[in-house]
Scaffold this active site. Structure first.
Site, PDB file in Angstrom:
ATOM      1  N   LEU A  39       0.825  -1.216   0.000  1.00  0.00           N
ATOM      2  CA  LEU A  39       0.000   0.000   0.000  1.00  0.00           C
ATOM      3  C   LEU A  39       0.857   1.264   0.000  1.00  0.00           C
ATOM      4  CD1 LEU A  39      -2.755  -1.075   2.575  1.00  0.00           C
ATOM      5  CD2 LEU A  39      -2.746  -1.304   0.069  1.00  0.00           C
ATOM      6  N   ASP A  97       0.403  -5.632   3.808  1.00  0.00           N
ATOM      7  CA  ASP A  97       0.784  -4.349   4.420  1.00  0.00           C
ATOM      8  C   ASP A  97       0.257  -4.339   5.848  1.00  0.00           C
ATOM      9  OD1 ASP A  97       1.632  -1.437   2.725  1.00  0.00           O
ATOM     10  OD2 ASP A  97       1.269  -1.419   4.875  1.00  0.00           O
ATOM     11  N   ARG A 101      -1.921  -2.362   7.300  1.00  0.00           N
ATOM     12  CA  ARG A 101      -3.309  -1.972   7.526  1.00  0.00           C
ATOM     13  C   ARG A 101      -4.251  -3.174   7.499  1.00  0.00           C
ATOM     14  NH1 ARG A 101      -3.961   2.908   3.573  1.00  0.00           N
ATOM     15  NH2 ARG A 101      -1.698   3.058   3.656  1.00  0.00           N
ATOM     16  N   TYR A 151      17.928   6.793   7.848  1.00  0.00           N
ATOM     17  CA  TYR A 151      17.354   6.108   6.680  1.00  0.00           C
ATOM     18  C   TYR A 151      18.466   5.690   5.719  1.00  0.00           C
ATOM     19  CZ  TYR A 151      14.947   5.883   2.138  1.00  0.00           C
ATOM     20  OH  TYR A 151      14.479   5.505   0.898  1.00  0.00           O
TER      21      TYR A 151
HETATM   22  C1  VAH Z   1      13.037   9.989   0.723  1.00  0.00           C
HETATM   23  N1  VAH Z   1      11.754   9.368  -1.257  1.00  0.00           N
HETATM   24  O1  VAH Z   1      12.864  11.143   0.415  1.00  0.00           O
HETATM   25  C2  VAH Z   1      12.794   8.917  -0.357  1.00  0.00           C
HETATM   26  C3  VAH Z   1      14.029   8.668  -1.171  1.00  0.00           C
HETATM   27  C4  VAH Z   1      16.046   9.652  -2.284  1.00  0.00           C
HETATM   28  C5  VAH Z   1      14.812   9.933  -1.513  1.00  0.00           C
HETATM   29  O2  VAH Z   1      14.846   7.759  -0.546  1.00  0.00           O
HETATM   30  O3  VAH Z   1      13.389   9.655   1.815  1.00  0.00           O
END
Ligand code: VAH
Length: 312
Positions: free
Chosen positions: A8, A32, A34, A140
């Site tokens: 999703l 997912d 949800r 991230y």
């Molecule tokens: C983000 N859309 O903004 C993702 C991506 C390169 C950006 O990894 O975190």
């Protein structure tokens, strides 16, 4: 048959449709977080799955003998900076479970998305190379860089055919943006079609690598279709299509939407964007599996504007 985890999400929505076109609806199970009752009929067959519940994941994989698993569930850059520990746990623990269970139950191929976020302030800004310095400065990005090494490890140590690409910022009309730094480039379309002024959270000259979702989905399937022996990269392939600034995409939209206005009020996401390259060299993907983007900025803007629904 195929399992898509995170079906999703921004990538998952389109990837599920594309895979169902190819392999038949009944052979592609969407999963997912949800509850099933929240999910529209056309997304069926669907199963609610918390990818952090390794027991549930194991029974699902043991029962279904999946030939392919696409593991797309993750927390993106901006959300991750607000919840670093949660982002690391979700992004890493889920990947390790999938890799481990895919070996145990002999899943044929696994796909896991990496990101240009694996690059950092010391990486080359223009045409950042495949083997460039990856010193990410977001949790991230750190989770994506670490994940790439885990994928390569499982390929080398266990022969698992896991494949990955470093997606740029992705732009799509299905589904609202999900906590990414590049999601200004999705938000801006929603403002334009609602006739609202757009307040951009990045400076007007912030160039970032970007790609239209149709190109991203095709790249994913072309990589998955490529013969294994032609793949020289088992961390994740650099992938590229576009590079533009908020001013450039605003100008392209304003040409189609007269009177559309923008204002720039950079927030914490400016530092994240500034840590990333402005453009990416994806020549290795082109050499190994023939990658070639199809959408330039103008074509993407036209396609987005003719497909985006005006959310209530
Ligand atoms: C983000 N859309 O903004 C993702 C991506 C390169 C950006 O990894 O975190």
């Amino acid at each position: 048959n195929i399992l898509i985890i995170g079906a999703l999400g921004q990538i998952g929505r389109e990837l599920t449709d594309e895979l169902r076109e190819r392999y038949g609806k009944e052979n592609v199970l969407a999963a997912d977080i949800r509850p099933k009752e929240d999910v529209s009929f056309e997304k069926q067959p669907y199963i609610q799955l918390n990818v952090m519940d390794k027991g549930a994941l194991e029974s699902l994989i043991a029962e279904n003998k999946f030939t392919q698993i696409y593991h797309l569930a993750a927390m993106l850059s901006a959300s991750g900076e607000r919840n670093p520990q949660a982002a690391w746990a979700l992004n890493m623990d889920s990947l390790l479970s999938i890799l481990d269970l895919s070996v145990k139950y002999k899943v044929g191929k696994v796909f896991w998305p990496s990101s240009i976020a694996v690059f950092g302030p010391d990486s080359t800004k223009q045409n950042c190379p495949q083997q460039g310095v990856t010193e990410p400065s977001t949790i991230y990005g750190i989770s994506k860089a670490a994940g790439e090494y885990w994928c390569k490890y499982y390929f080398e140590k266990h022969g698992l055919d896991v494949r990955s690409v470093r997606y740029p910022g992705l732009i799509s009309y299905t589904g609202a943006p999900g906590g990414g730094t590049t999601d200004y480039a999705v938000d801006i379309f929603h403002s334009a079609v609602k006739g609202e002024k757009y307040t951009c959270f990045l400076k007007e000259d912030t160039a970032l690598p970007m790609m239209y979702m149709h190109d991203a989905i095709r790249a994913t399937l072309e990589l998955m279709d490529a013969p294994g022996e032609s793949l020289s990269v088992r961390t994740a392939y650099n992938l590229s299509a576009l590079s533009f600034t908020p001013k450039e995409i605003y100008d392209a939209i304003a040409q189609e939407v007269p009177g559309f206005e923008i204002t720039y009020t950079p927030d914490f996401r400016q530092q994240i964007a500034d840590s990333w390259p402005q453009s990416i060299d994806d020549s290795v993907a082109t050499k190994d599996w023939g990658w070639k983007p199809a959408y330039d900025l103008k074509r993407m803007v036209k396609d987005m504007l003719s497909n985006i629904e005006v959310y209530p």
